[in-house]
Design an enzyme around this catalytic site. Structure first.
Site, PDB file in Angstrom:
ATOM      1  N   SER A 158       0.852  -1.187   0.000  1.00  0.00           N
ATOM      2  CA  SER A 158       0.000   0.000   0.000  1.00  0.00           C
ATOM      3  C   SER A 158       0.891   1.241   0.000  1.00  0.00           C
ATOM      4  CB  SER A 158      -0.890   0.017   1.242  1.00  0.00           C
ATOM      5  OG  SER A 158      -1.759  -1.094   1.251  1.00  0.00           O
ATOM      6  N   CYS A 168      -7.519  -1.602   7.165  1.00  0.00           N
ATOM      7  CA  CYS A 168      -6.328  -2.072   6.452  1.00  0.00           C
ATOM      8  C   CYS A 168      -5.459  -2.873   7.410  1.00  0.00           C
ATOM      9  CB  CYS A 168      -5.533  -0.898   5.876  1.00  0.00           C
ATOM     10  SG  CYS A 168      -4.084  -1.418   4.917  1.00  0.00           S
ATOM     11  N   ASP A 197      -8.691  -3.094   2.763  1.00  0.00           N
ATOM     12  CA  ASP A 197      -7.437  -3.368   2.061  1.00  0.00           C
ATOM     13  C   ASP A 197      -6.664  -4.288   2.998  1.00  0.00           C
ATOM     14  OD1 ASP A 197      -5.100  -3.455   0.657  1.00  0.00           O
ATOM     15  OD2 ASP A 197      -4.639  -1.323   0.824  1.00  0.00           O
ATOM     16  N   TRP A 206      -4.857  -8.353   3.965  1.00  0.00           N
ATOM     17  CA  TRP A 206      -4.057  -9.460   3.444  1.00  0.00           C
ATOM     18  C   TRP A 206      -3.998 -10.563   4.483  1.00  0.00           C
ATOM     19  CZ3 TRP A 206      -2.131  -4.515   4.385  1.00  0.00           C
ATOM     20  CH2 TRP A 206      -1.368  -4.371   5.547  1.00  0.00           C
TER      21      TRP A 206
END
Length: 727
Positions: free
Chosen positions: A458, A678, A724, A726
């Site tokens: 990012s 995020c 966002d 992961w």
């Protein structure tokens, strides 16, 4: 109004006459041409001349399978190619592997009865199709879309679906499931069970467990028998005795990079961005590192927006390159120039530019640093240097539990497995003297190991403040493996983050620290100078990058409240968000005076780390941003190993969110605010969503399970809750 002159009328008449002559020129001058009857192709039948007609291509190439892949990072494409190879090996059937955005789907109903369509579909983002599968999904889901038969029917079409997803995301494998549902609705018949790979655990194991049953059902459905195929190479690798050195790829990622010609910089032609500044962000980097790197993009033509991602193209570490060169017996030939040709370009394209060298392929083009897959070990066992090594590889290939314990938990790369099987010591620097050579053909290595992909981060800056600079915030991945009876515990290093850490050391003239209590000498080293020294100019180092667009964006109206949750490096895009608002605040105050921000919405950032004195990222910047935003920015910090709850348990970002629940509920429900998350998906993101549901459910006078969940779903549908994350 003035009257029109005679000359004006003549000119106007002449102009009209000429225009009419042009429009009807075919009819007026037809006598000079031979009369031919126009040929009109039936709807959907464009013939072999249409490059978008996959059915015609299948017939021309005598292919019975068409395999479509929806792929964002290349993984789905790899599995599509694997399925094509297995169909060829098992049944002798040829396949057409297709990128769906390159073909039309009106003639899917024309697929012959003895053929089948495969769909290998990844789910991207929040349940979205990958970029190359958007049109395919629109065609399948649009009720007004018709096939060449003039109907929305696919009666009798045989199909297979394998979906790729990550169970930590809410919309797990939603695209694969949607394809399956839509095809069934239109009368198509699925072969076997729908496959679903979970990247959070083991995509490879899910694929292996699914494929055997699918192939059995496939054989029955298509009336074929296993054993009609055979092992055959995908590529021919040849050593080139004479080739101009300037035309040999030594790690360049595109033809433009090799020839040094100008062009657009994107995923197919990354830009070597000079490192303008780099520093350590952790206050105590003894055991962990987090690098802040500023990449200069001036003059490159690269643009970005806050919330976008930057792709960094790493190379493999020196030790792993040497390890495979030794195990493959290529150390003495590492710089020999090789050409690689595909024996079936429709099935297997050469995955990187050629001609090149053995060492270049291992260093720059294939992912030799990944954990080795179970399937490849069976293939390589036949090339073992002795019966014991062969037996070890066969056992790891067939014994799922043994593979998981030794390879997966041990984080073993292919070169390490080959060394262990041959009785070599993987803890010392590999050389031809201490490493047994295997007689593995290089074409199998090229076929079996995936392409080395960029690592995405990012972007942690805003172009409003830094128009010619992309900032990256990278925690360096370094951990210890799980020991087993065969392999001791060892250090494992992430390729991308350690590549950037090496660049940071070089750019600042620093020396990499030794790792204490370890057999290994130091952190991995890389050829950071790049191919032909392209990534170093005097004392200036460069990193090959490109920008990937994102929809992770602030609302355009600053009056909308904003809630951001980003522990650890999850705060990276929110640094860019805050900079975006700071730039807007400066312009607003300059134009409208000191009270220009009075009607702005509140901006809340919930951040977490271990300790305020250890790993508090950008600790010196946040107060400055708060001052410029005139009280509109509030930061809530959770220091999990510094502050504790009354019962002694740790405080995390979701706890801070609950503590501020009145403001959160008001910002979302009354203020029509936006929420951004995020960071890590498996635990943090889910727990934050659970707390949001609880807050909103109670605020609406209901429960988290009913009203709260409904409100969270609504926020996502309206793009007011964006992730966002992961795994």
């Amino acid at each position: 109004m003035s009257s029109t002159s005679t000359s004006d009328v003549l000119i106007l008449t002449l102009g009209v006459g000429l225009a009419a002559a042009y429009l009807f020129r075919d009819q007026l001058f037809a006598a000079s041409k031979p009369k031919t009857a126009p040929i009109v192709a039936p709807k959907g039948q464009n013939g072999s001349g249409n490059p978008r007609d996959f059915v015609a291509k299948m017939k021309e190439g005598k292919k019975r399978l068409v395999i479509f892949y929806g792929s964002q990072t290349g993984t789905a494409e790899e599995y599509a190619i694997r399925l094509a190879k297995e169909a060829k090996t098992k049944f002798g059937l040829a396949s057409l592997v297709c990128d769906p955005e390159e073909y039309d789907f009106e003639n899917l109903d024309q697929l012959p009865e003895d053929c089948a369509a495969f769909f290998v579909m990844a789910t991207y983002g929040e349940g979205e199709p990958t970029d190359n599968a958007v049109q395919l999904m629109q065609n399948l889901q649009d009720e007004s879309f018709e096939f060449s038969n003039g109907e929305r029917k696919l009666e009798g079409l045989k199909y297979v679906v394998f979906g790729l997803g990550n169970r930590t995301y809410e919309h797990y494998n939603s695209i694969g499931r949607a394809v399956d549902a839509e095809l069934t609705k239109m009368g198509a018949v699925r072969i076997g069970e729908r496959g679903e790979g979970d990247d959070d655990k083991s995509m490879e194991e899910d694929y292996l467990e699914w494929k055997d049953g699918m192939w059995e059902a496939f054989a029955t459905a298509l009336g074929v028998e296993e054993g009609q195929g055979g092992d055959s190479a995908d590529f021919v690798v040849s050593e080139l005795d004479s080739h101009p050195p300037e035309k040999v790829y030594q790690g360049e990622l595109s033809a433009r990079a090799l020839t040094k010609t100008k062009g657009i910089h994107d995923a197919k032609n990354p830009y070597p961005a000079p490192i303008a500044e780099s520093k350590e962000l952790f206050q105590d980097p003894t055991d962990r590192n987090c690098a802040h790197i500023e990449l200069n993009t001036e003059g490159s033509g690269i643009t970005y927006q806050h919330g976008d991602h930057v792709g960094v193209w790493p190379s493999n570490p020196d030790v792993e390159v040497d390890r495979l060169l030794c195990t493959l017996g290529l150390m003495d030939k590492k710089d020999n120039v090789i050409g690689i040709e595909s024996l079936d370009p429709a099935l297997a394209k050469v995955p990187f530019p050629v001609p090149t060298t053995y060492a270049t392929v291992l260093r720059h083009y294939i992912d030799i640093s990944a954990v080795a897959g179970r399937q490849i070990l069976g293939t390589l066992s036949k090339f073992a240097p002795n019966p014991q090594a062969e037996e070890i590889l066969k056992n790891l290939n067939t014994n799922k539990e043994e593979y998981h314990t030794v390879v997966a938990l041990g984080c073993l790369k292919l070169g390490e497995i080959l060394q262990i099987a041959a009785g070599n010591d993987i803890t010392v620097q590999p050389t031809t003297g201490n490493t047994t050579a295997w007689s593995i053909p290089f074409d199998i290595i090229v076929s079996s190991i995936p392409r080395l992909q960029p690592r995405y981060y990012s972007i942690s800056s805003s172009p409003k403040l830094y128009p010619n600079s992309i900032h990256v915030t990278v925690v360096v991945l370094k951990y210890q493996s799980v020991p087993s009876a065969h392999v001791n515990q060892k250090w494992v290093y992430g390729v991308g983050s350690n590549f950037l850490l090496n660049l940071r050391y070089a750019a600042n003239g620093e020396t990499a620290p030794l790792i204490t209590n370890s057999n290994e000498a130091s952190v991995p080293t890389y050829q950071i100078e790049g191919p032909r020294g392209a990534y170093k100019q005097d004392n200036l180092y460069k990193a090959p990058i490109h920008v990937r667009r994102s929809t992770f964006r602030l609302p355009t109206n600053p009056k909308s409240p904003v809630i951001m949750i980003g522990p650890g490096t999850g705060v990276a895009p929110f640094r860019g968000f805050i900079q975006e608002r700071v730039a807007l605040a400066r312009r607003s105050i300059e134009k409208n005076g000191p009270d220009a921000l009075a009607d702005w919405g509140r901006i809340s950032l919930f951040y977490g780390c271990r300790r305020s004195t250890e790993d508090f990222l950008y600790a010196d910047e946040w107060p400055k941003y708060a001052e410029e935003l005139k009280g509109k920015f509030t930061m809530h910090n959770a220091f999990s190993r510094e502050n504790y709850k009354p019962d002694g348990s740790k405080i995390y970002v979701q706890d801070l969110l609950w503590n501020d629940r009145e403001h959160v509920a008001e910002a979302i429900l009354q203020g029509k605010g936006y929420v951004y998350i995020c960071g890590e998906a498996k635990n943090m993101s889910k727990q934050v969503e659970d707390v949001l549901a609880r807050i909103l459910g109670e605020a609406k006078g209901g429960s988290a399970a009913v009203e709260g969940v409904a409100e969270v779903k609504l926020l996502k549908e309206r793009s007011r809750l964006m992730l966002d994350v992961w795994s």
